[in-house]
Design a protein around this motif. Structure first.
Motif, PDB file in Angstrom:
ATOM      1  N   TYR A  45       0.843  -1.211   0.000  1.00 21.08           N
ATOM      2  CA  TYR A  45       0.000   0.000   0.000  1.00 21.08           C
ATOM      3  C   TYR A  45       0.874   1.254   0.000  1.00 21.08           C
ATOM      4  O   TYR A  45       0.559   2.242  -0.668  1.00 21.08           O
ATOM      5  N   ARG A  48       2.299   1.847  -3.455  1.00 18.86           N
ATOM      6  CA  ARG A  48       1.273   2.459  -4.313  1.00 18.86           C
ATOM      7  C   ARG A  48       1.059   3.924  -3.965  1.00 18.86           C
ATOM      8  O   ARG A  48       0.944   4.784  -4.856  1.00 18.86           O
ATOM      9  N   ALA A  49       0.993   4.235  -2.677  1.00 22.83           N
ATOM     10  CA  ALA A  49       0.764   5.616  -2.246  1.00 22.83           C
ATOM     11  C   ALA A  49       1.918   6.531  -2.659  1.00 22.83           C
ATOM     12  O   ALA A  49       1.695   7.673  -3.069  1.00 22.83           O
ATOM     13  N   GLU A  52       1.788   7.406  -6.311  1.00 26.50           N
ATOM     14  CA  GLU A  52       0.839   8.488  -6.586  1.00 26.50           C
ATOM     15  C   GLU A  52       1.505   9.849  -6.487  1.00 26.50           C
ATOM     16  O   GLU A  52       1.050  10.813  -7.099  1.00 26.50           O
ATOM     17  N   ASP A 113      -9.761  -2.322   0.230  1.00 20.74           N
ATOM     18  CA  ASP A 113      -8.540  -1.836  -0.409  1.00 20.74           C
ATOM     19  C   ASP A 113      -8.515  -0.306  -0.418  1.00 20.74           C
ATOM     20  O   ASP A 113      -7.516   0.311  -0.035  1.00 20.74           O
ATOM     21  N   GLU A 114      -9.611   0.317  -0.823  1.00 16.76           N
ATOM     22  CA  GLU A 114      -9.656   1.773  -0.904  1.00 16.76           C
ATOM     23  C   GLU A 114      -9.621   2.420   0.481  1.00 16.76           C
ATOM     24  O   GLU A 114      -8.999   3.471   0.658  1.00 16.76           O
ATOM     25  N   MET A 117      -6.053   2.330   1.553  1.00  9.35           N
ATOM     26  CA  MET A 117      -5.293   3.325   0.782  1.00  9.35           C
ATOM     27  C   MET A 117      -5.546   4.737   1.312  1.00  9.35           C
ATOM     28  O   MET A 117      -4.615   5.542   1.410  1.00  9.35           O
ATOM     29  N   GLU A 118      -6.783   5.053   1.672  1.00  8.50           N
ATOM     30  CA  GLU A 118      -7.097   6.380   2.207  1.00  8.50           C
ATOM     31  C   GLU A 118      -6.329   6.638   3.505  1.00  8.50           C
ATOM     32  O   GLU A 118      -5.797   7.726   3.711  1.00  8.50           O
ATOM     33  N   ARG A 121      -2.692   7.184   2.675  1.00  9.58           N
ATOM     34  CA  ARG A 121      -2.480   8.520   2.096  1.00  9.58           C
ATOM     35  C   ARG A 121      -2.393   9.589   3.182  1.00  9.58           C
ATOM     36  O   ARG A 121      -1.599  10.524   3.070  1.00  9.58           O
TER      37      ARG A 121
END
Length: 143
Positions: A45, A48-49, A52, A113-114, A117-118, A121
């Motif tokens: 994660y 991925r972050a 971004e 998953d989202e 991710m939040e 972030r």
């Protein structure tokens, strides 16, 4: 010149983000690395972050803090980025500039998953802001 070591438990998330942001924003003579007490596996994660933000840490490896200590590294600062409420952060003997920045551990996040991710972030953006502030004023005490 700043030579910073960011430390946490597994060197899989927070310390990796702090190292990447420091090396992204600091001047060419300043540098950072990261390590953990028990090196783990890079958090997907977090990878991925960071992507971004345009920062690729996918090829990073986790490192052990004691290995770096044995190498006799010269450091200006050691910054622990553990969650002070739930984790014991490592101590790095012989460094007078030790700071502690408490951030939640992304490996403890749950949900879809989202949702995960939040949460990652939020931690990522807080670490980024804290690192930028430190670079601008490394003598200031933080958290």
């Amino acid at each position: 010149m700043l030579k910073v070591l960011f430390v946490c438990v597994h060197n899989s998330a927070r310390s990796q983000m702090a190292e990447a942001f420091f090396n992204q924003y600091a001047t060419g003579i300043d540098s950072a690395e990261s390590a953990g007490i028990k090196p783990g596996t890079l958090n997907s994660y977090v990878v991925r972050a960071m992507a971004e933000k345009g920062i690729d840490i996918s090829g990073n490896t986790t490192k052990g803090v004691f290995d770096l200590y044995k190498e006799g590294r010269t450091l200006s600062h050691v910054i622990a980025v553990c969650d002070e409420a739930t984790q014991q952060c490592p101590i790095f003997p012989g460094v007078s500039n030790m700071l502690s920045w408490s951030f939640p551990d992304p490996s403890s996040f749950s949900g879809s998953d989202e949702e995960i991710m939040e949460q990652v972030r939020v931690v990522r953006d807080t670490i980024e802001a804290t690192v930028k502030e430190f670079i601008n004023n490394p003598k200031a005490e933080k958290k």
